[in-house]
Design a protein around this motif. Sequence first.
Motif, short mmCIF file in Angstrom:
data_model
loop_
_atom_site.label_atom_id
_atom_site.label_comp_id
_atom_site.label_asym_id
_atom_site.label_seq_id
_atom_site.Cartn_x
_atom_site.Cartn_y
_atom_site.Cartn_z
N ILE A 51 31.90 31.88 42.48
CA ILE A 51 32.73 31.74 43.67
C ILE A 51 32.70 30.29 44.13
O ILE A 51 31.67 29.63 44.09
CB ILE A 51 32.26 32.71 44.78
CG1 ILE A 51 33.21 32.69 45.97
CG2 ILE A 51 30.83 32.39 45.21
CD1 ILE A 51 32.96 33.83 46.95
N THR A 52 33.85 29.80 44.57
CA THR A 52 33.96 28.44 45.07
C THR A 52 33.70 28.41 46.57
O THR A 52 33.58 29.44 47.23
CB THR A 52 35.34 27.85 44.78
OG1 THR A 52 36.33 28.54 45.56
CG2 THR A 52 35.70 27.97 43.31
N SER A 53 33.65 27.21 47.11
CA SER A 53 33.43 27.05 48.54
C SER A 53 34.55 27.63 49.38
O SER A 53 34.34 27.96 50.55
CB SER A 53 33.22 25.58 48.89
OG SER A 53 34.37 24.81 48.55
N SER A 54 35.73 27.74 48.79
CA SER A 54 36.87 28.35 49.47
C SER A 54 37.03 29.83 49.14
O SER A 54 38.07 30.43 49.42
CB SER A 54 38.15 27.60 49.14
OG SER A 54 38.40 27.59 47.75
N SER A 55 36.00 30.42 48.52
CA SER A 55 35.94 31.85 48.21
C SER A 55 36.90 32.29 47.12
O SER A 55 37.32 33.45 47.09
CB SER A 55 36.14 32.69 49.48
OG SER A 55 35.07 32.49 50.38
N ASN A 56 37.24 31.39 46.23
CA ASN A 56 37.97 31.77 45.02
C ASN A 56 36.96 32.30 44.01
O ASN A 56 36.03 31.59 43.62
CB ASN A 56 38.71 30.57 44.46
CG ASN A 56 39.52 30.92 43.24
OD1 ASN A 56 40.02 32.04 43.10
ND2 ASN A 56 39.68 29.96 42.33
N ALA A 57 37.12 33.55 43.59
CA ALA A 57 36.11 34.21 42.77
C ALA A 57 36.66 34.62 41.41
O ALA A 57 37.85 34.93 41.27
CB ALA A 57 35.57 35.44 43.50
N VAL A 58 35.77 34.64 40.43
CA VAL A 58 36.07 35.16 39.10
C VAL A 58 34.98 36.13 38.71
O VAL A 58 33.83 36.00 39.14
CB VAL A 58 36.22 34.06 38.04
CG1 VAL A 58 37.41 33.16 38.37
CG2 VAL A 58 34.95 33.24 37.94
N TYR A 59 35.32 37.09 37.85
CA TYR A 59 34.39 38.13 37.45
C TYR A 59 34.45 38.37 35.95
O TYR A 59 35.49 38.21 35.32
CB TYR A 59 34.71 39.46 38.15
CG TYR A 59 34.61 39.42 39.64
CD1 TYR A 59 33.41 39.73 40.28
CD2 TYR A 59 35.70 39.08 40.43
CE1 TYR A 59 33.31 39.70 41.66
CE2 TYR A 59 35.61 39.05 41.80
CZ TYR A 59 34.41 39.36 42.42
OH TYR A 59 34.31 39.33 43.79
N ALA A 60 33.32 38.76 35.40
CA ALA A 60 33.32 39.26 34.05
C ALA A 60 34.09 40.58 33.99
O ALA A 60 34.08 41.36 34.94
CB ALA A 60 31.88 39.48 33.56
N ASP A 61 34.76 40.81 32.87
CA ASP A 61 35.55 42.03 32.74
C ASP A 61 34.70 43.29 32.93
O ASP A 61 35.18 44.30 33.44
CB ASP A 61 36.24 42.08 31.38
CG ASP A 61 37.38 41.09 31.27
OD1 ASP A 61 37.77 40.77 30.13
OD2 ASP A 61 37.89 40.64 32.32
N SER A 62 33.45 43.23 32.53
CA SER A 62 32.58 44.38 32.58
C SER A 62 32.24 44.83 34.00
O SER A 62 31.83 45.97 34.21
CB SER A 62 31.29 44.12 31.80
OG SER A 62 30.61 43.01 32.34
N VAL A 63 32.39 43.94 34.97
CA VAL A 63 32.04 44.27 36.35
C VAL A 63 33.22 44.24 37.29
O VAL A 63 33.09 44.62 38.46
CB VAL A 63 30.93 43.34 36.89
CG1 VAL A 63 29.74 43.33 35.95
CG2 VAL A 63 31.47 41.93 37.10
N LYS A 64 34.36 43.81 36.80
CA LYS A 64 35.55 43.69 37.65
C LYS A 64 35.91 45.05 38.25
O LYS A 64 35.98 46.06 37.55
CB LYS A 64 36.71 43.13 36.84
CG LYS A 64 37.90 42.68 37.67
CD LYS A 64 38.93 41.96 36.80
CE LYS A 64 38.37 40.70 36.18
NZ LYS A 64 39.39 39.97 35.37
N GLY A 65 36.13 45.05 39.54
CA GLY A 65 36.46 46.27 40.25
C GLY A 65 35.25 46.99 40.81
O GLY A 65 35.41 47.88 41.66
#
Length: 115
Positions: A51-65
């Motif tokens: 997650i960035t300081s502006s709350s832009n987030a990315v996730y691994a496919d295995s945990v997304k959702g």
Amino acid sequence: QVQLVESGGGLVQAGGSLRLSCAASGSIFSIEVMGWYRQAPGKQRELVASITSSSNAVYADSVKGRFTISRDNAKNTVYLRMNSLKPEDTAVYYCNVPLPWANYWGQGTQVPVSS
């Protein structure tokens, strides 16, 4: 130097939820990116979410959702909310702060998920 202190790990049953916390401290003015990695027994460490300081987030496919990463910039703390946990989520979880001069890691916290 930056210190990362994790908390919130522990045994949880499949289908349950857990929230991990990681507090950063030290001589630092800002942190652009904070993340969570995990390492299961016999496997390589892998990125779970960042997650960035502006709350832009990315996730691994295995945990997304199922997992949600968030941060409180005022407290220099990053969180990982884990819902609908599965036995395959069992791992040691590490928070991470990549800085230009060093890559900082938390001490690691065990998350065993029982079936």
